[in-house]
Design a protein around this motif. Structure first.
Motif, mmCIF file in Angstrom:
data_model
loop_
_atom_site.group_PDB
_atom_site.id
_atom_site.type_symbol
_atom_site.label_atom_id
_atom_site.label_comp_id
_atom_site.label_asym_id
_atom_site.label_seq_id
_atom_site.Cartn_x
_atom_site.Cartn_y
_atom_site.Cartn_z
ATOM 1 N N PHE A 174 41.848 39.359 44.374
ATOM 2 C CA PHE A 174 42.298 40.563 44.680
ATOM 3 C C PHE A 174 42.966 40.279 45.839
ATOM 4 C CE2 PHE A 174 38.433 40.811 47.161
ATOM 5 C CZ PHE A 174 38.154 41.485 48.450
ATOM 6 N N ASP A 175 43.677 41.691 46.249
ATOM 7 C CA ASP A 175 44.658 41.565 47.642
ATOM 8 C C ASP A 175 43.449 41.861 48.175
ATOM 9 O OD1 ASP A 175 46.389 42.784 49.463
ATOM 10 O OD2 ASP A 175 47.452 44.203 48.316
ATOM 11 N N GLY A 176 43.473 41.351 48.974
ATOM 12 C CA GLY A 176 42.772 42.090 50.600
ATOM 13 C C GLY A 176 43.472 42.920 51.945
ATOM 14 N N SER A 177 44.734 42.831 51.890
ATOM 15 C CA SER A 177 45.605 43.728 52.541
ATOM 16 C C SER A 177 44.703 44.828 51.940
ATOM 17 C CB SER A 177 46.435 43.165 52.655
ATOM 18 O OG SER A 177 46.991 43.670 51.178
ATOM 19 N N SER A 178 44.782 45.111 51.081
ATOM 20 C CA SER A 178 44.578 47.318 50.450
ATOM 21 C C SER A 178 43.003 47.588 50.336
ATOM 22 C CB SER A 178 45.262 46.543 49.278
ATOM 23 O OG SER A 178 45.857 46.464 49.195
ATOM 24 N N THR A 179 41.909 46.793 50.959
ATOM 25 C CA THR A 179 40.678 46.882 51.408
ATOM 26 C C THR A 179 40.280 46.661 52.237
ATOM 27 O OG1 THR A 179 39.581 45.044 50.402
ATOM 28 C CG2 THR A 179 40.436 46.122 48.662
ATOM 29 N N ALA A 180 41.253 46.285 53.663
ATOM 30 C CA ALA A 180 40.846 46.150 54.560
ATOM 31 C C ALA A 180 39.928 45.285 54.944
ATOM 32 C CB ALA A 180 40.088 47.336 55.625
ATOM 33 N N GLN A 181 40.583 43.808 54.625
ATOM 34 C CA GLN A 181 40.649 42.401 54.371
ATOM 35 C C GLN A 181 40.335 41.438 54.470
ATOM 36 O OE1 GLN A 181 37.317 43.222 50.441
ATOM 37 N NE2 GLN A 181 35.923 43.293 51.011
ATOM 38 N N ALA A 182 42.288 41.698 54.862
ATOM 39 C CA ALA A 182 42.686 40.159 54.808
ATOM 40 C C ALA A 182 43.777 40.890 55.736
ATOM 41 C CB ALA A 182 42.500 39.710 54.015
ATOM 42 N N GLU A 183 44.977 40.311 56.080
ATOM 43 C CA GLU A 183 46.729 40.202 55.824
ATOM 44 C C GLU A 183 47.148 40.434 55.006
ATOM 45 O OE1 GLU A 183 47.423 38.212 59.482
ATOM 46 O OE2 GLU A 183 45.694 38.433 60.786
ATOM 47 N N GLY A 184 47.970 41.437 55.260
ATOM 48 C CA GLY A 184 49.394 41.174 53.438
ATOM 49 C C GLY A 184 50.174 39.891 53.685
ATOM 50 N N THR A 202 34.045 44.281 33.968
ATOM 51 C CA THR A 202 34.646 45.182 35.316
ATOM 52 C C THR A 202 34.226 44.612 36.603
ATOM 53 O OG1 THR A 202 34.619 47.358 34.203
ATOM 54 C CG2 THR A 202 34.756 47.256 36.898
ATOM 55 N N TYR A 203 34.345 43.722 37.510
ATOM 56 C CA TYR A 203 34.104 43.267 38.532
ATOM 57 C C TYR A 203 34.187 44.337 39.412
ATOM 58 C CZ TYR A 203 35.482 38.954 36.671
ATOM 59 O OH TYR A 203 35.724 37.372 36.000
ATOM 60 N N VAL A 204 32.763 44.441 40.764
ATOM 61 C CA VAL A 204 32.629 45.476 41.454
ATOM 62 C C VAL A 204 32.474 44.466 42.593
ATOM 63 C CG1 VAL A 204 31.122 46.958 42.033
ATOM 64 C CG2 VAL A 204 31.575 46.960 39.871
ATOM 65 N N TRP A 205 32.618 44.974 43.699
ATOM 66 C CA TRP A 205 32.410 44.106 45.181
ATOM 67 C C TRP A 205 32.929 45.589 46.438
ATOM 68 C CZ3 TRP A 205 37.575 44.393 42.768
ATOM 69 C CH2 TRP A 205 37.959 44.298 43.889
ATOM 70 N N ILE A 206 32.354 45.061 47.667
ATOM 71 C CA ILE A 206 32.036 45.822 48.719
ATOM 72 C C ILE A 206 33.114 45.889 49.253
ATOM 73 C CG2 ILE A 206 30.795 46.215 50.908
ATOM 74 C CD1 ILE A 206 28.150 44.559 49.345
ATOM 75 N N ASP A 207 34.124 47.058 50.124
ATOM 76 C CA ASP A 207 35.083 46.096 50.476
ATOM 77 C C ASP A 207 35.469 46.572 52.108
ATOM 78 O OD1 ASP A 207 34.980 48.609 51.817
ATOM 79 O OD2 ASP A 207 36.124 50.159 50.358
ATOM 80 N N GLY A 208 36.269 46.411 53.193
ATOM 81 C CA GLY A 208 35.944 45.963 54.526
ATOM 82 C C GLY A 208 35.463 47.080 55.543
ATOM 83 N N SER A 209 36.010 48.662 55.097
ATOM 84 C CA SER A 209 34.344 49.500 55.380
ATOM 85 C C SER A 209 32.845 48.883 55.418
ATOM 86 C CB SER A 209 34.660 50.946 54.220
ATOM 87 O OG SER A 209 34.037 50.888 53.165
ATOM 88 N N GLY A 210 32.540 48.215 54.714
ATOM 89 C CA GLY A 210 31.178 47.789 54.320
ATOM 90 C C GLY A 210 30.275 49.183 53.843
ATOM 91 N N ARG A 236 37.432 30.340 51.836
ATOM 92 C CA ARG A 236 35.410 30.465 51.066
ATOM 93 C C ARG A 236 34.598 30.990 52.254
ATOM 94 N NH1 ARG A 236 36.285 30.201 46.140
ATOM 95 N NH2 ARG A 236 34.019 29.175 45.438
ATOM 96 N N LYS A 237 34.737 31.043 53.107
ATOM 97 C CA LYS A 237 33.656 31.823 54.399
ATOM 98 C C LYS A 237 33.548 32.960 53.452
ATOM 99 C CE LYS A 237 34.828 28.050 57.890
ATOM 100 N NZ LYS A 237 34.635 28.135 59.595
ATOM 101 N N PRO A 238 32.892 33.909 53.602
ATOM 102 C CA PRO A 238 32.234 34.974 53.658
ATOM 103 C C PRO A 238 33.310 35.970 54.341
ATOM 104 C CG PRO A 238 30.527 33.828 54.620
ATOM 105 C CD PRO A 238 31.392 32.747 54.455
ATOM 106 N N ALA A 239 33.357 37.237 53.213
ATOM 107 C CA ALA A 239 34.383 38.351 54.237
ATOM 108 C C ALA A 239 33.314 38.322 55.409
ATOM 109 C CB ALA A 239 34.574 38.950 53.078
ATOM 110 N N GLU A 240 33.613 38.869 56.366
ATOM 111 C CA GLU A 240 32.847 40.170 56.906
ATOM 112 C C GLU A 240 32.125 41.106 56.224
ATOM 113 O OE1 GLU A 240 36.169 37.373 59.659
ATOM 114 O OE2 GLU A 240 35.970 39.411 57.843
ATOM 115 N N THR A 241 32.149 41.483 55.544
ATOM 116 C CA THR A 241 31.107 42.777 54.903
ATOM 117 C C THR A 241 30.903 42.165 54.163
ATOM 118 O OG1 THR A 241 32.849 43.752 53.743
ATOM 119 C CG2 THR A 241 32.419 45.101 55.774
ATOM 120 N N ASN A 242 30.387 40.316 53.951
ATOM 121 C CA ASN A 242 29.964 40.341 52.907
ATOM 122 C C ASN A 242 28.306 39.522 53.327
ATOM 123 O OD1 ASN A 242 28.306 38.433 51.037
ATOM 124 N ND2 ASN A 242 30.490 36.898 50.616
ATOM 125 N N LEU A 243 27.499 40.767 53.717
ATOM 126 C CA LEU A 243 26.255 40.437 54.022
ATOM 127 C C LEU A 243 24.891 40.153 53.231
ATOM 128 C CD1 LEU A 243 25.953 43.572 56.028
ATOM 129 C CD2 LEU A 243 26.902 41.512 56.639
#
Length: 376
Positions: A66-76, A33-41, A110-117
């Motif tokens: 994964f589909d970042g447009s469904s986690t507030a991390q990317a455009e569709g 099970t892969y776990v990650w922090i979404d676009g809300s931080g 390959r750059k960190p997502a905005e909430t990848n602190l």
């Protein structure tokens, strides 16, 4: 009836039926099970896949997406995001040999997502590794019914005033201990460095502590402990909120007090290094407040009022055994002359990567002002 209405529908499904399937053998195959922090931080997401054999190290776990447009991390129109495994734990829900894997999120380039602190935190921790920073974070949270009302509180009123609930025992003083003990055991099984738990000052509010952890490990283990908490609460049909002030009025808020030391602070005579670090923190209060919750201090402003065992958000203070100060030096540390100190400002919904990175930037890398340096 009120209790039955406050839990989710899925928690009422027959768990004995589920157990029948969970006991089925799975051969050499492993569920990861892969776990990650979404676009809300603040929120965590997860999804699972099958590997052909048990991974022995994090290097054995492949990247995924994964589909970042469904986690507030990317455009569709350009939604694929990379999941890069960084820390692996045993799975307390599906049991051995299955795994939980915490991941960093990278964008299409390959750059960190905005909430990848975690990305910059890891760079800073690598820079300061010779100081051997240890952290312990005290995660407060509040249990809510599925209706958003604190779990166990009267439907149309309030429990008695605060006083008997902190570290309380008894059905009229604590609500939801089954959840707390299940979470504790699940963290121990997973390999999360959980080191304690207690009922908090507000009824239905609890705390668990993670640590001591060195460097980047602090953020990794606290985030996984949070994921496990939400997952355990799902089974029981209630919600754990990390809101720093879930109930307005004369009720305690929720923080994530951060205990910290370097190797020189832990040695004989370390108190002078503790005091030097606190002096540096005193000159950078605004910067720390901005990174101690996901909204630049707006969440914490509801909690850090100077009341309910908090300092005022606009003022920096420090003292021995003072729970109304920004920084508390434990009484034992004051007597021994070495040890650690506690930063009481981080909000319950802080990102531990941001908090630990900020502390290192100020106390070891000697940064000043509100701007941070890029050490790339």
């Amino acid at each position: 009836r009120a209790v039955a209405m406050s839990v989710s529908h899925s928690s009422k499904l027959n768990k004995l039926v589920r157990e029948q399937y969970m006991k089925l053998p799975q051969g050499d195959l492993v569920q990861v099970t892969y776990v990650w922090i979404d676009g809300s931080g603040e929120g965590v997401r997860c999804k699972s896949r099958t590997l052909e054999k048990e991974p022995k190290s994090i290097e054995d776990v492949p990247e995924w997406n994964f589909d970042g447009s469904s986690t507030a991390q990317a455009e569709g129109s350009n939604s694929d995001m990379f999941l890069v495994p960084v820390c692996m734990f045993r799975d307390p829900f599906c049991l051995d040999p299955n795994k939980l894997v915490l991941c960093e999120v990278l964008k299409y380039n390959r750059k960190p997502a905005e909430t990848n602190l975690r990305h910059t935190c890891k760079k800073v921790m690598d820079l300061v590794k010779d100081s051997h920073p240890w952290f312990g974070m005290e995660q407060e949270y509040t249990l809510l019914g599925i209706n958003g009302h604190p779990y166990g509180w009267p439907d149309n009123g309030f429990p008695g005033p605060q006083g008997p609930y902190y570290c309380g025992v008894g059905a009229d003083k604590v609500y939801g201990r089954d959840i707390v003990e299940s979470h504790y055991k699940a963290c121990l099984y997973a390999g999360v460095k959980i080191c304690g738990t207690n009922a908090e000052v507000m009824p239905s509010q609890w705390e668990f502590q993670v640590g001591p952890c060195e460097g980047i490990e602090m953020g990794d283990h606290l985030w996984m402990a949070r994921f496990i908490l939400h997952r355990v609460c799902e089974d029981f049909g209630v919600v754990a909120t990390l809101d720093p002030k879930p109930m307005t009025g004369n009720w305690n808020g929720a923080g994530c007090h951060t205990n910290y030391s370097t190797e020189e602070m832990r040695r004989e005579g370390g108190l002078k290094h503790i005091e030097a670090a606190i002096e540096k923190l005193s000159k950078r209060h605004d910067y720390h407040i901005c990174v101690y919750d996901p909204r630049g201090g707006r969440d914490n402003s509801r909690r850090l009022t100077g009341y309910h065992e908090t300092s005022n958000i606009f003022e920096f203070s420090a003292g021995v055994a003072n729970r109304g100060a920004s920084i508390r030096i434990p009484r034992q540390v004051g007597q021994d002359g070495y040890g650690y100190f506690e930063d009481r400002r981080p909000a319950a919904n802080c990102d531990p990567y941001a908090v630990t990175e900020a502390i290192m930037r100020t106390t070891v890398l000697n940064e000043t002002g509100v701007e941070t340096k890029d050490y790339a």
